[in-house]
Enzyme design. Structure first.
Site, PDB file in Angstrom:
ATOM      1  N   ASP A  18     -17.350   7.805   9.287  1.00 44.04           N
ATOM      2  CA  ASP A  18     -15.930   8.207   9.281  1.00 44.04           C
ATOM      3  C   ASP A  18     -15.002   7.159   9.884  1.00 44.04           C
ATOM      4  O   ASP A  18     -13.872   7.027   9.462  1.00 44.04           O
ATOM      5  CB  ASP A  18     -15.734   9.581   9.945  1.00 44.04           C
ATOM      6  CG  ASP A  18     -16.171   9.619  11.392  1.00 44.04           C
ATOM      7  OD1 ASP A  18     -16.930   8.735  11.816  1.00 44.04           O
ATOM      8  OD2 ASP A  18     -15.740  10.544  12.105  1.00 44.04           O
ATOM      9  N   ASP A 155     -14.116  17.280  11.269  1.00 42.64           N
ATOM     10  CA  ASP A 155     -14.362  18.586  11.885  1.00 42.64           C
ATOM     11  C   ASP A 155     -13.247  19.580  11.560  1.00 42.64           C
ATOM     12  O   ASP A 155     -13.496  20.729  11.195  1.00 42.64           O
ATOM     13  CB  ASP A 155     -14.476  18.452  13.407  1.00 42.64           C
ATOM     14  CG  ASP A 155     -15.550  17.458  13.804  1.00 42.64           C
ATOM     15  OD1 ASP A 155     -16.291  17.004  12.924  1.00 42.64           O
ATOM     16  OD2 ASP A 155     -15.628  17.139  15.002  1.00 42.64           O
TER      17      ASP A 155
HETATM   18 MG    MG Z   1     -15.717  18.804  19.452  1.00 44.00          MG
END
Ligand code: MG
Ligand code: ADP
Length: 371
Positions: A18, A155
């Site tokens: 990433d 995330d």
């Molecule tokens: Mg975290």
């Protein structure tokens, strides 16, 4: 009263890509965080975490400065601050309770789930109507600025944009996304080694610096069109990486190979090609172990245990030096797999393992209140 749920995530493949502008393939999982909130008529927030048995008060009209010290409230304050900055107005105060089925700090991104839950809560409560990608970017900013964690978008994107039964292919440069169906008879197992994650910031920064060093060296032969390792094809890697000094050469070889593996994995998933999925997960693990050097004895032992217990494929997931593995397992064999993998791991390692069998869940949403 409003209730919001937001899932954790696990990355199927695409590790340490990433920050090289590369590809990742996370899945939002069925372990989630819930926030129950009662709107107030002022800008105060009383926020209680049942998980930690900790209560904090926040005044949305007078938010604390960035980089708050430890404590979960920094994630909530960060989300509120970013949303307020974006919307140009003060949000509604809430009395809220947080509960979670996610283990904290186990690499399943409970922090992103917490951020996503509050982002969706205020988006609904204050009628902000923001795009999910915008919410994810604001949550990422919150984590950068208020928790001091310079994470990529993976995330928050997984927790806000995941779809049930699908993995989320994300191009971390362009933010292009694809929802990729998972074979319905495959379960996702998160196998925590019990060894705390220990990728020190210094190791992480060193890996990043080595990737940049490889980019600079490759620019010498390939020109300025190479902005990040993402721009190097496996063919170019094979030809030109030998010109790069060690250990940057091996670090770059991992990243170049890993990006190609993510793309190959998409095809393998579409065809439910178990042999290819297994080969790619194993190649990813070996590359993280040998070239990127971020595995450890426990992660290697867990991958071995999962494979011997009959997983389709398994690999370490997350930053490394501890933490968890991800395994794909035929649902029909799940129970037997869980018992067998645990027994085999225990025979190899001194840590207390934990296994979580998950489905690919939908991104954060308001939930109907139970009566
Ligand atoms: Mg975290
Ligand atoms: P991970 O995101 O991998 O779980 P992090 O260290 O990034 O690990 O985030 C964990 C932190 O997020 C916790 O220490 C806490 O501050 C916050 N957090 C996550 N879930 C909760 C929760 N249910 N209640 C309170 N704080 C939480």
């Amino acid at each position: 009263m409003l209730c919001v749920r937001a899932p954790g995530r696990v990355n199927l493949i695409g590790e340490h890509t990433d920050y090289n502008d590369g590809y990742v393939l996370p899945v939002a999982i069925s372990l989630e965080t819930r926030v129950y909130a009662q709107p107030r008529t002022d800008a105060l927030c009383h926020i209680y975490s049942e998980t930690l048995d900790e209560q904090h008060v926040l005044n949305l009209a007078d938010l604390p400065p960035e980089q708050l010290p430890d404590g979960f409230i920094r994630y909530v304050a960060g989300v509120a601050a970013m949303l307020q900055q974006h919307a140009g107005r003060t949000l509604t105060g809430v009395d809220a309770t947080i509960c979670s089925g996610l283990p904290l700090g186990a690499g399943l991104s409970s922090s992103a789930a917490l951020e996503a839950a509050f982002a969706v809560l205020w988006d609904a409560l204050d009628d902000l109507r923001l795009e999910r990608l915008t919410l994810a970017q604001l949550c990422q900013q919150a984590e950068h600025r208020y928790a001091g964690v310079h994470c990529g978008l993976m995330d928050q994107a997984a927790s806000l944009l995941g779809q049930a039964g699908r993995a989320l292919f994300l191009d971390t440069r362009t933010h292009a996304m694809q929802h990729v169906p998972l074979p319905p008879d495959w379960a996702i197992v998160v196998a925590d080694t019990g060894k705390p994650r220990a990728l020190a910031e210094s190791d992480y920064n060193l890996r990043r610096a080595q990737c940049e060093q490889a980019v600079v060296a490759l620019q010498g032969v390939l020109g300025e069109s190479v902005v990040a390792l993402r721009d190097v094809s496996p063919e170019q890697g094979a030809l030109y990486l030998p010109l790069v000094e060690e250990p940057a050469r091996r670090r770059a070889r991992h990243v170049v190979g890993e990006n190609a593996r993510v793309l190959a994995f998409l095809t393998a998933l579409r065809h439910a090609d178990t042999a290819q999925v297994r080969a790619l997960m194993l190649a990813s693990h070996a590359s993280l172990r040998d070239d990127y050097e971020v595995s450890c004895a426990e992660l290697d032992a867990m991958v071995e245990a999962c494979l011997q217990a009959g997983a389709i494929g398994a690999r370490m997931t997350g930053a490394g030096f501890g933490g968890a593995c991800v395994a794909l397992v035929e649902r029909a064999h799940l129970e037997r797999f869980l018992t067998d993998a645990e027994r085999r791991y225990r025979a190899r390692a001194a840590y207390e393992p934990r296994f979580y069998a998950c489905d690919a869940a939908a991104g954060a949403s308001l939930c109907p209140m139970e009566t």
